[in-house]
Design an enzyme around this catalytic site. Sequence first.
Site, PDB file in Angstrom:
ATOM      1  N   GLU A  27      80.766 -84.782  44.535  1.00  0.00           N
ATOM      2  CA  GLU A  27      82.088 -85.395  44.694  1.00  0.00           C
ATOM      3  C   GLU A  27      82.163 -86.171  46.013  1.00  0.00           C
ATOM      4  O   GLU A  27      81.294 -86.078  46.864  1.00  0.00           O
ATOM      5  CB  GLU A  27      83.184 -84.316  44.705  1.00  0.00           C
ATOM      6  N   ASN A  48      90.433 -80.048  47.147  1.00  0.00           N
ATOM      7  CA  ASN A  48      89.724 -80.947  46.236  1.00  0.00           C
ATOM      8  C   ASN A  48      89.557 -82.302  46.936  1.00  0.00           C
ATOM      9  O   ASN A  48      89.238 -82.340  48.115  1.00  0.00           O
ATOM     10  CB  ASN A  48      90.470 -81.047  44.897  1.00  0.00           C
ATOM     11  N   ASP A  85      89.318 -89.460  37.590  1.00  0.00           N
ATOM     12  CA  ASP A  85      88.942 -88.518  38.648  1.00  0.00           C
ATOM     13  C   ASP A  85      89.067 -89.232  39.993  1.00  0.00           C
ATOM     14  O   ASP A  85      90.160 -89.586  40.396  1.00  0.00           O
ATOM     15  CB  ASP A  85      87.529 -87.999  38.363  1.00  0.00           C
ATOM     16  N   ARG A 136      91.900 -74.070  45.911  1.00  0.00           N
ATOM     17  CA  ARG A 136      90.908 -74.658  46.816  1.00  0.00           C
ATOM     18  C   ARG A 136      91.247 -76.116  47.089  1.00  0.00           C
ATOM     19  O   ARG A 136      92.003 -76.759  46.361  1.00  0.00           O
ATOM     20  CB  ARG A 136      89.500 -74.590  46.212  1.00  0.00           C
ATOM     21  N   GLU A 160      93.146 -74.349  37.103  1.00  0.00           N
ATOM     22  CA  GLU A 160      93.781 -75.631  36.791  1.00  0.00           C
ATOM     23  C   GLU A 160      95.172 -75.451  36.189  1.00  0.00           C
ATOM     24  O   GLU A 160      95.624 -76.254  35.364  1.00  0.00           O
ATOM     25  CB  GLU A 160      92.887 -76.489  35.885  1.00  0.00           C
TER      26      GLU A 160
END
Length: 289
Positions: A24, A106, A200, A104, A125
Site C-alpha cells: 500500500e 489505513n 482504493d 487500525r 470493516e
Amino acid sequence: MSGHRTHGRAAYEVAVRARAALGEGPTWDPAAGHLIWVDILSSRVHTYDPASGRRTVRATGQHVGAAKPRAGGGLVLNLRDGVGLTDPDGTFRWLHRDPVPGRRGNDAAIAPDGALWAGTMRYDESAGGGTLTRLTGDGTADVVLDDVTVSNGTGWSPDGRLMYYIDTPTRRIDVFDVDGPRVVNRRPVARVEEGAGFPDGLTVDADGCVWVALWDGGAVRRYTPAGDLDRVIELPVPRPTACAFGGPDLTDLYITTARTGLTAPHPLAGSVLVVPDAGRGVPQPAFAG
C-alpha cells in the site's frame, strides 16, 4: 463516459518483485530520490531507489497503513494505535497515540499545508467504524470525518482548492472544497460500477485528473475533474491498492498490489508495478513535523 481509452497490459513493468500481503501507500520522496511503500499486514516500511535498484525494509512493530516523508527527515507513520514519527537515525516516538481495540490506521496523505490526513478502519470493516483525522506537526488532531468504513485514497488538486477522498465500500470518489484547514461541500465526482472492483488508493496528476486503483478490479483508472473516465490501465493482478507518480520527472506511475485473501495469487501479486511515462504527477509535500 467520454474519451475512454484502454492502456494495454504491456505498458506495465515490475519495479519491485515482492510477495507483500497488503502492499500500500506508494509515495515518492524527492529529497531521497526513492519510493516509499508499506506492507500493512507484515508491519513493514519499504523503500526502492529505481536509479540504483537499492531496497530497504524496516519493521514497525505493528500494522502500518502509510509512511510519508517528514520535512526534517525521517517518516510519519499511520499505525495501528495512532500516528508516530521516526527520526533519520530510526528513533521512534508517538505524535498522537489513540489506540482503539479492533481498529487500525489505513491510507494517509500530506496536504499542501504539510498536515497529515490519516484514515482508520475496523479490522472487520464494520460500517462507520473508521475516521479521517487531520494532524499538524505539533500533534494537534482534529477528526474531520467520524463515520467512515474503510478510509482510503486522499489527494488534492494542483491548485489546492479541492480534496478528493474515497471511503471504499461507497464505490465513490468524492470531492470537497478546501476552506483553510477544513473541507466542505462533499459531493461525488465519480462512481465505480458494480463488477469493476472497489476504489482504493488515489493520486492526482498535474492536469487535475484523479488516478484510482481498483481493488478486485485489476486496473487503475484515470478520471477527469468532471468525473469522466478517460483512461484504464489493465493489470495482471486483481488487487492493485494504490498509485503514485515518481521518478525524477514524476512521470512514472508506481502501483502497489496485494496478495491477501487470494486463493491462487498471480505470481506478481504483492509486487510493486510501474507504468513508465504514464503522465505527470505533482510534487508531494513532506509532513511539517
